[in-house]
Design an enzyme around this catalytic site. Structure first.
Site, PDB file in Angstrom:
ATOM      1  N   SER A   1       0.815  -1.225   0.000  1.00 43.21           N
ATOM      2  CA  SER A   1       0.000   0.000   0.000  1.00 43.21           C
ATOM      3  C   SER A   1       0.846   1.271   0.000  1.00 43.21           C
ATOM      4  O   SER A   1       0.354   2.328  -0.395  1.00 43.21           O
ATOM      5  CB  SER A   1      -0.908   0.028   1.227  1.00 43.21           C
ATOM      6  OG  SER A   1      -1.876  -0.970   1.150  1.00 43.21           O
TER       7      SER A   1
ATOM      8  N   THR B   1      -1.610   4.351   3.380  1.00 42.75           N
ATOM      9  CA  THR B   1      -2.442   5.052   2.395  1.00 42.75           C
ATOM     10  C   THR B   1      -2.731   6.503   2.789  1.00 42.75           C
ATOM     11  O   THR B   1      -2.415   7.421   2.023  1.00 42.75           O
ATOM     12  CB  THR B   1      -3.745   4.278   2.127  1.00 42.75           C
ATOM     13  OG1 THR B   1      -3.404   2.943   1.788  1.00 42.75           O
ATOM     14  CG2 THR B   1      -4.544   4.912   1.012  1.00 42.75           C
TER      15      THR B   1
ATOM     16  N   PHE C   1     -10.331   8.298  16.205  1.00 42.98           N
ATOM     17  CA  PHE C   1     -11.448   7.590  16.810  1.00 42.98           C
ATOM     18  C   PHE C   1     -11.079   6.272  17.476  1.00 42.98           C
ATOM     19  O   PHE C   1     -11.941   5.602  18.026  1.00 42.98           O
ATOM     20  CB  PHE C   1     -12.523   7.350  15.742  1.00 42.98           C
ATOM     21  CG  PHE C   1     -13.042   8.622  15.123  1.00 42.98           C
ATOM     22  CD1 PHE C   1     -13.808   9.511  15.860  1.00 42.98           C
ATOM     23  CD2 PHE C   1     -12.719   8.949  13.810  1.00 42.98           C
ATOM     24  CE1 PHE C   1     -14.271  10.690  15.300  1.00 42.98           C
ATOM     25  CE2 PHE C   1     -13.193  10.123  13.236  1.00 42.98           C
ATOM     26  CZ  PHE C   1     -13.964  11.004  13.987  1.00 42.98           C
TER      27      PHE C   1
ATOM     28  N   ASP D   1      -8.629  -4.363   3.219  1.00 39.90           N
ATOM     29  CA  ASP D   1      -7.328  -5.038   3.171  1.00 39.90           C
ATOM     30  C   ASP D   1      -7.101  -5.917   4.395  1.00 39.90           C
ATOM     31  O   ASP D   1      -6.622  -7.046   4.278  1.00 39.90           O
ATOM     32  CB  ASP D   1      -6.253  -3.954   3.080  1.00 39.90           C
ATOM     33  CG  ASP D   1      -4.844  -4.506   3.033  1.00 39.90           C
ATOM     34  OD1 ASP D   1      -4.515  -5.173   2.045  1.00 39.90           O
ATOM     35  OD2 ASP D   1      -4.083  -4.276   3.984  1.00 39.90           O
TER      36      ASP D   1
ATOM     37  N   ASP E   1      -5.503   0.329  -4.222  1.00 41.53           N
ATOM     38  CA  ASP E   1      -4.051   0.377  -4.343  1.00 41.53           C
ATOM     39  C   ASP E   1      -3.500  -0.928  -4.913  1.00 41.53           C
ATOM     40  O   ASP E   1      -2.561  -0.932  -5.692  1.00 41.53           O
ATOM     41  CB  ASP E   1      -3.395   0.733  -3.002  1.00 41.53           C
ATOM     42  CG  ASP E   1      -4.003  -0.004  -1.821  1.00 41.53           C
ATOM     43  OD1 ASP E   1      -4.920  -0.838  -2.021  1.00 41.53           O
ATOM     44  OD2 ASP E   1      -3.566   0.253  -0.692  1.00 41.53           O
ATOM     45  N   HIS E   2      -4.132  -2.040  -4.532  1.00 39.77           N
ATOM     46  CA  HIS E   2      -3.666  -3.352  -4.983  1.00 39.77           C
ATOM     47  C   HIS E   2      -4.784  -4.349  -4.756  1.00 39.77           C
ATOM     48  O   HIS E   2      -5.777  -4.038  -4.097  1.00 39.77           O
ATOM     49  CB  HIS E   2      -2.411  -3.779  -4.208  1.00 39.77           C
ATOM     50  CG  HIS E   2      -2.643  -3.786  -2.733  1.00 39.77           C
ATOM     51  ND1 HIS E   2      -3.378  -4.769  -2.104  1.00 39.77           N
ATOM     52  CD2 HIS E   2      -2.306  -2.905  -1.759  1.00 39.77           C
ATOM     53  CE1 HIS E   2      -3.455  -4.493  -0.819  1.00 39.77           C
ATOM     54  NE2 HIS E   2      -2.821  -3.367  -0.568  1.00 39.77           N
TER      55      HIS E   2
HETATM   56 ZN   LIG Z   1      -2.353  -5.218   2.863  1.00 36.86          ZN
END
Ligand SMILES: [Zn+2]
Length: 544
Positions: free
Chosen positions: A131, A194, A307, A356, A397-398
């Site tokens: 990422s 990210t 949070f 993810d 991203d992937h």
């Molecule tokens: Zn990952």
């Protein structure tokens, strides 16, 4: 590359002269023809080594050939972390089935967008990416190595010094320099790869607080990611002049522990700094919030929401009545409302970060539920923006090694066992055992109730290979871990292309089969931010 004077025609865009560079386009590989004259002159705050990279110029040229329809004033970029195409398909079916329909015919909100493309995700040194390198490509226009962001491929991972002089300007940096409002939201830690790739530069994505950094790196002047969040405004002001940036307007996510010293609320910092207090001191009018109620009450920028100590909960837990953590939609709509107050325009980056994590755990139910939550947040944005002035992009991203298999009949429960159109009994494998539609190539997987994980996530016993009988297991319950072929503690990313969906001015630049770093250029060329940033920086320089 060579320097030219301020009188060059295209420098008219700005009031003076600054880093005016003639870029001799290295040209796209293959048969593509450059769309602009080979001597392209631009004034830009983006460093020459970034703008002259072949990654940069190739993608820039490709986007410049796409048809355009007006300019974007605002950009909203949605990232589903690990949201591969099989995840989108399965999530679309799950959402449809939750509405009482067969499911396959359903569309997630962003599947209504007119422009789609396929995105090549590899990092410069990694066939299957992570990422960090991928988001770095999306935010800076050049690919880099696995595990790092905001620095180019000349660096050596974990070597602080190697990153100095290799820093890249991100789209968020450029938006700040152009005088836009900026926001970043994630359901993962705000310091996770990210979201952090929007505002930080690092040769190691794991340096989320100073306690995770080696002394040598600190001695060489590298700082941790949480500290870089706090210093984001000063970094730009130091580099480009006082007033260049007014700081990130909206930032929300998890990861509180990286902002707090060990003495406070599970803090992990070793330097004793309380970055939440420091943020409040730096922005006396700023709103720091830590729960859903605080989010509801927040009415002004800057806004910092942390949070949870680590990542936020999965949507399945967060969206229960009485939960203290907000939904992705609530965070996104609040950010949108606050950023829209800026008549100059805004950049908002929204990550559904836990798709993810559910996949890494081999748990399809949470991966799909968090994907559906992302779709809802996109739908909420689309109801509240003008498609004529706002570019909205949704991508990943992937991918992950996640598959839909067998010949399940139309409407078969997506989390269930395969039942075909021609039999009412579950399909059986060569050994007479049923199997699920969803599964993983590798990972934790369901094999046997006896194979429990230790607290440190290692296996108590080496996991067996070979399938177990799941006849009596309810695979649709949310905690089920779909089977995996290769036993790994953590399921891995997948290396195939991901999708991009785009709507609004400049969306056409995302068409086709593209390199991931092209997404930066789609966004940059959709706006006038580069020229506006150059002009603002120029004006600051004149004052100095
Ligand atoms: Zn990952």
């Amino acid at each position: 590359m060579m320097r030219v004077t301020c009188s060059t025609a295209l420098a008219l865009l700005v009031s003076g002269c600054m880093s005016i560079t003639v870029v001799e386009d290295s040209g796209p590989k293959g048969d593509a023809k450059p769309a602009r004259s080979p001597m392209q002159v631009t004034s830009s705050p983006i460093p020459d080594y970034q703008r002259n990279s072949a990654w940069y110029t190739d993608a820039q040229t490709r986007v410049s050939r796409a048809p355009t329809h007006g300019k974007a004033k605002n950009i909203v970029l949605f990232l589903g972390d690990g949201m591969g195409i099989s995840t989108i398909t399965a999530a679309r079916i799950l959402a449809g089935q939750q509405q009482g329909n067969p499911g396959e015919e359903n569309r997630l909100s962003f599947e209504e967008f007119p422009v789609t493309g396929l995105v090549k995700t590899y990092n410069v040194d990694s066939q299957t990416p992570d990422s960090a390198g991928t988001m770095s490509a999306i935010m800076t226009g050049v690919k880099t190595k696995i595990g790092v962001f905001g620095v180019d491929e000349r660096i050596t991972q974990e070597n602080c010094q190697s990153g100095q002089g290799a820093e890249l300007l991100s789209l968020l940096d450029i938006a700040e320099l152009a005088g836009k409002s900026t926001g970043v939201i994630s359901t993962a830690r705000l310091t996770h790869a990210t979201p952090a790739a929007t505002y930080a530069k690092t040769v190691n994505r794991d340096w989320e607080d100073d306690g995770e950094m080696p002394d040598e790196a600190k001695a060489q002047g590298c700082t941790d990611i949480a500290a870089q969040f706090l210093a984001a405004e000063n970094r730009l002001n130091t580099q480009f002049g006082e007033g260049a940036s007014d700081g990130i307007e909206v930032a929300m996510g998890g990861g509180r522990r990286h902002f707090l010293p060990g003495s406070v609320d599970g803090g992990r910092r070793k330097d004793g700094r309380n970055l939440i207090d420091e943020w409040q001191a730096a922005y006396p009018k700023g709103n720091y919030i830590s729960d859903k109620a605080g989010l509801g009450a927040a009415s002004d920028v800057p806004l910092l929401g942390l949070f949870s100590g680590s990542h936020m909960a999965y949507a399945s837990e967060r969206n229960q009545p009485g939960a203290h953590q907000p939904s992705l939609t609530a965070m996104t709509l609040k950010a949108l409302q606050l950023l829209q107050d800026d008549d100059e325009g805004f950049l908002l980056v929204v990550e559904a970060g836990r798709i993810d994590h559910a996949h890494h755990a081999g748990n399809a139910a949470n991966a799909l539920t968090d994907t559906v939550e992302l779709s809802e947040a996109v739908a909420a944005v689309m109801r509240n923006i003008d498609s004529d002035d706002t570019l909205v992009m949704v991508t990943a991203d992937h991918s992950h090694v996640f598959t839909m298999a067998g010949y399940p009949r139309r409407g078969n429960p997506i989390l269930g066992k395969v039942v075909t159109a021609w039999s009412d009994d579950p399909s059986l494998d060569e050994n007479g055992l049923p199997y699920t539609t969803l599964g993983y190539m590798n990972g934790r997987g369901f094999r046997d109730h006896g194979e429990q994980l230790n607290a440190d996530s290692t296996y108590a016993e080496p996991p067996s290979t070979g399938r177990k009988d799941i006849s009596t297991i309810d695979t649709t319950q949310p905690g089920y871990h779909q089977e995996a072929l290769i036993p790994l503690n953590s399921e891995t990313h997948g290396g195939e292309d991901v999708a991009v969906y785009a709507n609004g001015p400049g969306a056409e630049g995302a068409m086709g089969a593209i390199e991931q770093n092209q997404l930066f250029h789609v966004m940059l060329q959709a706006t006038s931010w580069e020229a506006e940033a150059a002009a603002r920086v120029e004006a600051l320089g004149d004052k100095r």
